[in-house]
Structure formats: C-alpha cells, structure tokens
Design an enzyme around this catalytic site. Structure first.
Site, PDB file in Angstrom:
ATOM      1  CE  LYS A 178      -2.027   2.785   2.790  1.00  0.00           C
ATOM      2  NZ  LYS A 178      -2.076   3.685   1.631  1.00  0.00           N
ATOM      3  CD  GLU A 253      13.757   2.383   9.632  1.00  0.00           C
ATOM      4  OE1 GLU A 253      13.823   3.582  10.474  1.00  0.00           O
ATOM      5  OE2 GLU A 253      14.219   1.418  10.027  1.00  0.00           O
ATOM      6  CB  CYS A 287      12.912  10.371   7.493  1.00  0.00           C
ATOM      7  SG  CYS A 287      13.731   9.217   6.401  1.00  0.00           S
ATOM      8  CD  GLU A 387       9.236  13.987  10.683  1.00  0.00           C
ATOM      9  OE1 GLU A 387       8.206  13.354  10.896  1.00  0.00           O
ATOM     10  OE2 GLU A 387      10.314  13.456  10.101  1.00  0.00           O
TER      11      GLU A 387
HETATM   12  P1  NAD Z   1       1.903   8.756   7.222  1.00  0.00           P
HETATM   13  O1  NAD Z   1       2.103   7.832   8.316  1.00  0.00           O
HETATM   14  O2  NAD Z   1       0.747   9.677   7.125  1.00  0.00           O
HETATM   15  O3  NAD Z   1       1.514   7.373   6.197  1.00  0.00           O
HETATM   16  C1  NAD Z   1       2.302   6.435   5.851  1.00  0.00           C
HETATM   17  C2  NAD Z   1       1.596   5.390   5.193  1.00  0.00           C
HETATM   18  O4  NAD Z   1       0.775   4.657   6.156  1.00  0.00           O
HETATM   19  C3  NAD Z   1       0.878   5.902   3.824  1.00  0.00           C
HETATM   20  O5  NAD Z   1       0.811   4.801   3.050  1.00  0.00           O
HETATM   21  C4  NAD Z   1      -0.586   5.886   4.658  1.00  0.00           C
HETATM   22  O6  NAD Z   1      -1.639   5.765   3.696  1.00  0.00           O
HETATM   23  C5  NAD Z   1      -0.363   4.867   5.345  1.00  0.00           C
HETATM   24  N1  NAD Z   1      -1.395   4.849   6.574  1.00  0.00           N
HETATM   25  C6  NAD Z   1      -2.141   5.588   7.210  1.00  0.00           C
HETATM   26  N2  NAD Z   1      -3.074   5.340   8.113  1.00  0.00           N
HETATM   27  C7  NAD Z   1      -2.907   4.095   8.169  1.00  0.00           C
HETATM   28  C8  NAD Z   1      -3.338   3.104   8.970  1.00  0.00           C
HETATM   29  N3  NAD Z   1      -4.511   3.223   9.996  1.00  0.00           N
HETATM   30  N4  NAD Z   1      -3.268   1.731   8.814  1.00  0.00           N
HETATM   31  C9  NAD Z   1      -2.136   1.338   7.693  1.00  0.00           C
HETATM   32  N5  NAD Z   1      -1.646   2.196   7.052  1.00  0.00           N
HETATM   33  C10 NAD Z   1      -1.858   3.522   7.481  1.00  0.00           C
HETATM   34  O7  NAD Z   1       3.228   9.354   6.750  1.00  0.00           O
HETATM   35  P2  NAD Z   1       3.440  10.335   5.527  1.00  0.00           P
HETATM   36  O8  NAD Z   1       2.967  11.524   5.404  1.00  0.00           O
HETATM   37  O9  NAD Z   1       3.231   9.361   4.273  1.00  0.00           O
HETATM   38  O10 NAD Z   1       5.174  10.417   5.379  1.00  0.00           O
HETATM   39  C11 NAD Z   1       5.762  11.240   6.313  1.00  0.00           C
HETATM   40  C12 NAD Z   1       6.098  10.498   7.351  1.00  0.00           C
HETATM   41  O11 NAD Z   1       7.291   9.537   6.992  1.00  0.00           O
HETATM   42  C13 NAD Z   1       7.179  11.604   8.350  1.00  0.00           C
HETATM   43  O12 NAD Z   1       6.984  11.377   9.619  1.00  0.00           O
HETATM   44  C14 NAD Z   1       8.537  10.965   7.904  1.00  0.00           C
HETATM   45  O13 NAD Z   1       9.490  11.191   8.933  1.00  0.00           O
HETATM   46  C15 NAD Z   1       8.443   9.621   7.842  1.00  0.00           C
HETATM   47  N6  NAD Z   1       9.418   8.906   6.821  1.00  0.00           N
HETATM   48  C16 NAD Z   1      10.217   8.140   7.671  1.00  0.00           C
HETATM   49  C17 NAD Z   1      11.383   7.340   6.858  1.00  0.00           C
HETATM   50  C18 NAD Z   1      12.237   6.646   7.603  1.00  0.00           C
HETATM   51  O14 NAD Z   1      12.770   5.694   7.081  1.00  0.00           O
HETATM   52  N7  NAD Z   1      12.397   6.638   8.928  1.00  0.00           N
HETATM   53  C19 NAD Z   1      11.512   7.591   5.584  1.00  0.00           C
HETATM   54  C20 NAD Z   1      10.387   8.388   5.102  1.00  0.00           C
HETATM   55  C21 NAD Z   1       9.495   9.046   5.584  1.00  0.00           C
END
Ligand code: NAD
Length: 486
Positions: A178, A253, A287, A387
């Site tokens: 997803k 992550e 991130c 963040e």
């Molecule tokens: P997000 O948590 O909103 O979404 C991440 C994924 O989770 C998306 O595919 C989203 O649709 C899905 N999701 C949302 N609700 C869910 C649920 N209830 N069940 C299952 N899946 C669900 O994050 P984002 O806005 O897409 O990305 C930004 C965040 O990601 C920032 O906090 C960033 O730091 C982090 N990030 C971390 C890394 C790392 O490797 N540590 C890398 C890139 C981004």
C-alpha cells in the site's frame, strides 16, 4: 498542462489483474494543484482482503522458486527501470514535487537497489555447525516469512518501496503493498516494471487505498505474517500495537528531528552548503532532513549569513524547470502544517532570517514554502522539538562541544545526525556519544547508501534495520535442522 486524454486511469493490482471501478480519486500536481496527474480507483477493505488471498496463494510456488531465479526477475526489472527512468522520474516529480533530477535519480537508485538485492540471492542463506553428537548434520537456513504487507510514505515514493519490496521478494516472500495516496502513479509505474520483468501472478499486489480503509486488513489479517512500515510516528505506533496483539512481526521507520552541529573550527562554507542541502532539498521532506542546527557561538554569525545566502539564492520553483533547486511541499495539508509551525516559531520569539512563509507571485497557486532560516530559537520551542517536514532550518547557539552533544541528544528521535569540525578527536567522540542510527561527519544528515543498514534509535524506528545485509533479518526466519545419519 496535461490534457484530459493523457491522464492515466489507475487501479489496484491484485492476482495479476487491475481492479478498476469503485470510488475515484484524483492525484494532483503540488506545483500546479489544478493539474490532475492521474485518476485512480480507491481500494476498499474487500480489495485488500483479495490481495492478501492472492499473495497467500502465490507463496508456495514463489518460495519454491530458486532464489537466483527470483533475483533474475529483480535484475530484469532494474533494467526496465533504467530504461524508463526519464518518464518515471518525470511522473514522480509531477505528483510529489521533488525536482526532475531528484525524481530521475531516485528511480535510478531504485534500479540499483533491485540489483543489489538480486545479488543477495546468490549469498549463503544459512550456516553449517559442528554437532556435539556423532553422525549429526547440523545446519541452519533462513526461510521466507510468507505474506508481508509493505506500507510506504509519499516522500520517497519509489526508493522506499524498492528497499522494502526487493528484499521481501528476493528472500521468497509474497507482498501486499500500500503506497501513500498522494503517489499512485509512481507506485503503478514501479509495479509495472516488476510485472513486465516476469513476476508471477499474485506475488506482488498493489492496493491503492486509504490507510483508514485498508490498513486494518493489511496489518491484522491472519495470513499476513509481517508488516514493514515507513511513515509517521502516530500511524506507525498505532499499527504496531494492533499488529503486535495479533503476533505479527513489525518493522517501523518513522520520523526524525535531525541535528547538525557546527563547531568553531569547521569549514563554514562547507557546513553552510551541507546544512542547506539537508534542510532545503526535496523541500525538507526527508526523514533524514537537517532540522536543528546547533552552532558554537563564535561562528554563529558566519554560519547564519552563509546559510541565509543559500536560502535566498536557491531557486524555488516548478520542479520540472531546469534551474529549480527547491520545489513545492507535497500537498495542501503539508503546506498548512509547515506554515503552522512557522507561525508558532514566530510567536515563540524566533527571528526569521530568510524565508518564513508561503511563496507569492507566480508561485502563489502551488504549495511553495520559501526556504527558511530561523535564529534565536530556544531548545524548548516547538519548532526545535517536533518534526516539521518542510524547508526549515532552526538555528541555536551553544557554548561548548559538550553542550552541543547534549542538545543534539535532547530529542525523542534518533535517525540521523551530523557534525562539522576539523578535529578528528571531536568527530570520533561525536560518533560515539550521539544517539542516532546514522552519523555523518562533515556532510548533510540526509543521503544514505543502500548496501549498509538504515534506521534509527529511540522513537525513529522499531530497532530492526532496513537495507544492506540487515534487510534479510526482517524478511526471513531461521530454521535449524538436525539430521541424524544412521
Ligand atoms: P503517514 O504515516 O501519514 O503515512 C504512511 C503510510 O501509512 C501511507 O501509505 C498511509 O496511507 C498509511 N496509513 C495511514 N493510516 C494508516 C492505517 N491506519 N493503517 C495502515 N496504514 C496507514 O506518513 P506520510 O505523511 O506518508 O510520510 C511522512 C512521514 O514518514 C514523516 O514522519 C517521515 O519522517 C516519515 N518517514 C520516515 C522514513 C524513515 O525511514 N525513518 C522515511 C521517509 C519518511
């Protein structure tokens, strides 16, 4: 502008078929929000359930496929990604907003990641041990888990997917993936390269849906054994709690609040350029982006002046334009979040030295935030603790090396950290004392290589590492075999 006829019509891909129909959603360009990049059908929980069933049915044959043959498919997909990199990179730029060179490089990097994990299919997958009993052959093997859910964010829409899906497949798992709702086109492009490379039906299934609608199936379905998630702390931790209650293996992550320390003996030109790269490139939406800049007081003015020159001088604009260095943030929601943090910083007493708000003029329609330098920040300020995920560098002065390390460690996150100094001893002491999964000396906090472990400490990660040889640990489990030879 794209014409209506050219807008791709996307859908989930389950058991080797596109599943069209149902509620439609639009994928838009953050630089020109009225431009629709793609339309897609939103998957529901039933589609996600079918995807898990397809992955489950495909597992036995995929697991039995010799690992080098699995690797061969990844290698073919890598070649296709390279061939298509210009188009895929352009689509990525149009839906996510990073610049065209960044979009193309990310696609090429993903091809390298596929090749790297293809090469791991030739590595030993177990060990032979001497048994304490006579005539016993004692060995171990790493075996695939089964069906794995992969949930990815929008900010590296192809390369984070590649660094999860490639090892999952290479080591014999089947996958339900997803991607984030904001990047369906890049997801479909990546999936197509794997399918065109010969991936058998059901081995990789794409679910284009909202987390709130398909997330529970992907994380709690009885046939899902493991979940590899990258995204926000709030979503990741909630998902981990639900999945752990069902006994699933979970890899997270999450976020970062990455510090760069600039000591008085640093090369200030280098430090400012690297801090600017870490803070502003990809509009700060990494991130591993540099967010806190901790500077020894005697060089504060010199560093801030240089950083401000980059913030004001780097071209903010349409990410497809060749001279653009910083593009828009990804969505209206993200724009609101970043502007909210800037308002909060100002009311907390920070001084805006560069940027500080939304771009106007030609860029007023898009989600553009000016690269921003904040000084006079206090370590208790929200902008220094949470963040932001936007092009914002918050600068703070300290009086000693020890104070700098203490301040860098004073965060719930621990993903990446860097220091700028010419003093080898202090660089090494920093590498020892900083609590973060990635440490950089004299370079930006962002930017990592795929053949070494990636991940954070504290609340940035679940502890298990991605990429490099470490990836095998999450996507396989040990089997220990005792053979008594009569
Ligand atoms: P997000 O948590 O909103 O979404 C991440 C994924 O989770 C998306 O595919 C989203 O649709 C899905 N999701 C949302 N609700 C869910 C649920 N209830 N069940 C299952 N899946 C669900 O994050 P984002 O806005 O897409 O990305 C930004 C965040 O990601 C920032 O906090 C960033 O730091 C982090 N990030 C971390 C890394 C790392 O490797 N540590 C890398 C890139 C981004």
């Amino acid at each position: 502008m794209t014409t209506a006829a050219a807008v791709p019509d996307l859908a989930s891909f389950v058991d080797g078929e596109w599943r069209r129909g149902g509620r439609q959603a639009s994928d838009t360009n953050p630089a020109h929000p009225s431009e629709v990049v793609a339309q897609y059908a939103l998957a529901d929980a039933e589609t996600a359930t079918q995807a898990v069933a397809a992955a489950s049915a495909a597992f036995a044959a995929w697991r039995a496929t010799p690992a080098p043959a699995r690797g061969e498919i990844l290698r073919k997909a890598a070649a296709l990604l390279d061939e298509r990199a210009a188009d895929i990179g352009r689509d990525l730029t149009r839906e996510e907003g990073k610049t065209l060179p960044e979009g193309i490089r990310e696609t090429q990097l993903s091809a390298n990641i596929l090749r790297y994990f293809a090469s791991q299919t030739l590595d030993p997958d177990g060990d032979m041990y001497p048994s304490s009993k006579a005539n016993v052959l004692l060995y171990t093997r790493r075996e695939p888990l089964g069906v794995v859910s992969v949930i990815t964010p929008w900010n590296f829409p192809i390369c984070i997917a590649a660094w999860k899906i490639a090892p999952a497949l290479a080591f014999g798992n089947t996958v339900v993936w997803k991607p984030a709702e904001l990047v369906p086109l890049t997801a479909a492009n990546f999936l197509k390269t794997l399918v065109d490379a010969g991936l058998p039906q059901g081995v990789l299934n794409l679910v284009l849906g909202k987390g709130s609608e398909v997330g529970d199936v992907m994380t709690t379905h009885p046939d899902v054994v493991g979940i590899s998630f990258t995204g926000s702390n709030a979503v990741g931790r909630a998902l981990q709690a639900k999945a752990a209650a069902k006994g699933k293996r979970v890899q997270l992550e999450l976020g970062g609040k990455n510090p760069a320390i600039v000591l008085a003996d640093a090369d200030l030109d280098l430090a400012a350029e690297q801090v600017a790269r870490g803070a502003f490139l990809a509009a700060g939406q990494k991130c591993t982006a540099t967010s806190r800049v901790i500077v020894e007081r005697s060089v504060l003015g010199g560093l801030v002046d240089r950083l401000t020159a980059h913030a004001n001088g780097w071209k903010l604009g349409d990410p497809l334009a060749p001279d653009t260095i910083v593009g828009p943030v990804v969505s209206e929601q993200q724009l609101g979040t970043v502007l909210g943090y800037l308002d909060r910083a100002k009311s907390d007493g920070a001084r805006v030295v560069a940027g500080g708000g939304r771009a106007d003029g030609d860029l007023a329609d898009g989600y553009f935030v000016k690269p921003t330098v904040l000084s006079g920040v206090k370590s208790s300020d929200t902008v220094f603790r949470e963040e932001i995920f936007g092009p914002v560098a918050a600068v703070i002065a300290v009086d000693s090396f020890d104070e700098a390390i203490a301040m860098a460690n004073d965060t719930r996150y621990g993903l990446s950290a860097s220091i700028f100094t010419r003093d080898l001893g202090r660089a090494l002491r920093f590498a020892d004392r900083i609590r973060s999964g990635i440490v950089k000396v004299n370079s930006e906090t962002a930017g990592v290589e795929y053949h070494v472990p990636f991940g954070g400490t504290k609340e940035s990660s679940s502890g298990s590492r991605e990429q490099g040889k470490a990836a095998r640990e999450f996507f396989t489990e040990w089997k220990t075999v005792y053979i008594n030879i009569p």
